[in-house]
Design an enzyme around this catalytic site. Structure first.
Site, short mmCIF file in Angstrom:
data_model
loop_
_atom_site.label_atom_id
_atom_site.label_comp_id
_atom_site.label_asym_id
_atom_site.label_seq_id
_atom_site.Cartn_x
_atom_site.Cartn_y
_atom_site.Cartn_z
CB CYS A 113 36.31 26.63 9.85
SG CYS A 113 36.35 27.32 8.20
CG HIS A 253 36.71 29.89 12.50
ND1 HIS A 253 37.93 30.00 11.88
CD2 HIS A 253 35.78 29.84 11.51
CE1 HIS A 253 37.75 30.01 10.56
NE2 HIS A 253 36.45 29.92 10.32
CG ASN A 283 37.90 32.04 7.50
OD1 ASN A 283 38.53 31.06 7.90
ND2 ASN A 283 36.60 32.03 7.32
O1 UT7 Z 1 34.90 29.98 7.78
C1 UT7 Z 1 33.69 29.38 8.07
C2 UT7 Z 1 32.62 29.53 7.13
N1 UT7 Z 1 32.55 30.78 6.45
C3 UT7 Z 1 31.98 31.85 7.01
O2 UT7 Z 1 31.61 31.83 8.15
C4 UT7 Z 1 31.80 33.06 6.13
C5 UT7 Z 1 30.44 33.62 6.36
N2 UT7 Z 1 30.08 34.67 5.44
C6 UT7 Z 1 30.66 35.88 5.38
O3 UT7 Z 1 31.67 36.14 6.03
C7 UT7 Z 1 29.97 36.95 4.58
O4 UT7 Z 1 28.77 36.44 4.10
C8 UT7 Z 1 30.81 37.50 3.37
C9 UT7 Z 1 31.96 38.34 3.88
C10 UT7 Z 1 31.35 36.37 2.53
C11 UT7 Z 1 29.93 38.39 2.52
O5 UT7 Z 1 29.37 39.44 3.31
P1 UT7 Z 1 27.79 39.73 3.30
O6 UT7 Z 1 27.59 40.87 4.18
O7 UT7 Z 1 27.08 38.45 3.63
O8 UT7 Z 1 27.56 40.16 1.82
P2 UT7 Z 1 26.53 39.55 0.73
O9 UT7 Z 1 27.08 38.28 0.17
O10 UT7 Z 1 25.16 39.56 1.28
O11 UT7 Z 1 26.62 40.68 -0.36
C12 UT7 Z 1 26.19 42.03 -0.12
C13 UT7 Z 1 26.56 42.88 -1.33
C14 UT7 Z 1 26.14 42.25 -2.65
O12 UT7 Z 1 25.80 43.31 -3.52
P3 UT7 Z 1 24.26 43.72 -3.76
O13 UT7 Z 1 23.61 42.48 -4.26
O14 UT7 Z 1 23.77 44.16 -2.42
O15 UT7 Z 1 24.39 44.82 -4.77
C15 UT7 Z 1 27.39 41.58 -3.15
O16 UT7 Z 1 27.42 41.42 -4.53
O17 UT7 Z 1 28.00 43.01 -1.40
C16 UT7 Z 1 28.45 42.54 -2.67
N3 UT7 Z 1 29.76 41.91 -2.47
C17 UT7 Z 1 30.90 42.59 -2.53
N4 UT7 Z 1 31.19 43.88 -2.77
C18 UT7 Z 1 32.48 44.26 -2.73
C19 UT7 Z 1 30.01 40.60 -2.17
N5 UT7 Z 1 31.33 40.42 -2.03
C20 UT7 Z 1 31.90 41.64 -2.25
C21 UT7 Z 1 33.25 42.09 -2.22
N6 UT7 Z 1 33.47 43.41 -2.47
N7 UT7 Z 1 34.27 41.28 -1.96
#
Ligand code: UT7
Length: 326
Positions: A113, A253, A283
């Protein structure tokens, strides 16, 4: 003082739109979750026969037109991408041939990125030391082809697109004032594609094991991103003896709206001074900064003498910023 000035910008996004409602049919997710956690409503997806060079060429031609130059005037082409058309030749070589930039040296940069800012920084060094006068810098990705469409951790956030700028050496106050690049390879495994290279060459087994697709520890990446981006924006501001209040526009970004909000809040920069298009494109990795820049230039938000900061964070881990006087 000789500086690299951005004299043209261009962008291109494929026509196919994939909405959050479309994703609800593919994985266990919802429009509400995606909007709330990422700020993304829809993203663009390249056609089956569309590769990164195709997107790059369209963005490049738009930038060339705005700059009012001819392809033969370009001395250097750098493409920041992690989704090249093929391992080799470089996507930049393909672009060079197809746009007729026959006098340009061309190569790709792999910094995920941060690829566009890395590429722009390299071009800036060549211009300021007098080696080249005119450079085409592109950030372009077709991430849809390296995503596991059954993995909701990744498939909801990424999209395809390309952005480009023309840099020209110019004596004056405007241009790139500084660039700041960083890498921390100890965290390489937060975001990567395991297979297809020399570590896990292509085999039926690795394809069955889905090693050809992107893996991301999203939550850990998120936390490092916020801290690193705050630091690298401050580094650019302090290096130029400015204050956050001197910055007219942050062009970030577009990784996740919550990352952008957290970073500008820590810096006390109002969100109104941030160029955002993540809702429409998701993204797009290396493409996101030049795509957002192009939008802000064409709709007149960016004005002469504005102080602009580009920032990005991604796989590597890599992160970077650039401070520009328009
Ligand atoms: O581009 C440069 C590098 N990349 C980034 O900078 C991306 C950085 N990360 C992110 O943008 C975020 O971490 C994500 C959008 C990928 C995920 O969001 P988050 O708030 O960090 O969610 P999480 O991974 O901590 O998951 C929270 C909950 C989990 O459920 P439980 O364990 O709390 O029951 C996940 O299983 O949300 C669940 N979850 C989803 N639910 C619905 C994870 N992905 C999804 C989804 N839809 N797509």
């Amino acid at each position: 003082m000789l500086r690299s000035r951005i004299i043209g910008t261009g962008a291109y996004a494929p026509s196919k739109v994939l909405t959050n409602f479309d994703l609800e049919k593919l994985v266990d997710t919802s429009d509400e979750w995606i909007m709330e956690r990422t700020g993304i409503r829809e993203r663009r997806i390249a056609a089956e026969d569309e590769a990164t060079s195709d997107l790059s060429i369209k963005a490049a031609n738009n930038a060339i037109k705005m700059a009012g130059i001819k392809p033969e005037d370009i001395d250097l082409i750098i493409v920041g991408t992690v989704t090249p058309d093929m391992f080799f030749p470089s996507t930049a070589s393909i672009v060079q041939g197809k746009i007729g930039a026959k006098n340009a040296v061309a190569f790709d940069i792999s910094a995920a990125c941060s690829g566009f800012i890395y590429a722009m920084s390299i071009a800036d060094q060549f211009i300021r030391n007098g080696t080249y006068k005119t450079a085409l810098v592109i950030g372009a990705e077709v991430l849809s082809k390296i995503i596991d469409w059954s993995d909701r951790n990744t498939c909801v956030i990424f999209g395809d697109g390309a952005g480009a700028v023309i840099l020209r050496g110019d004596n004056g106050k405007s241009g790139i004032l500084s660039t700041h690049l960083h890498t921390d390879g100890s965290m390489w495994d937060l975001l990567y594609i395991p297979g297809g290279g020399s570590r896990y060459p292509v085999s039926h087994q690795m394809i069955d094991d889905k090693l050809i697709y992107m893996k991301m520890k999203g939550n850990e990446t998120f936390k490092v991103a916020v801290k690193s981006l705050e630091a690298v924006i401050l580094e650019a501001i302090e290096h130029n003896k400015m204050k956050p209040s001197d910055v007219n526009w942050i062009i970030p970004h577009q990784a996740n709206l919550r990352i952008i909000q957290a970073v500008v809040k820590r810096l006390d920069i109002p969100i109104e001074r941030v160029v955002l298009n993540i809702e429409r494109y998701g993204n797009t990795s290396a493409a996101s900064v030049p795509m957002a820049l192009d939008e802000a230039v064409r709709d007149g938000r960016v004005k002469k003498d504005d102080v602009i900061i580009f920032e990005a964070f991604g796989a590597g881990l890599t992160w970077a910023s650039a401070l520009i006087r328009w």
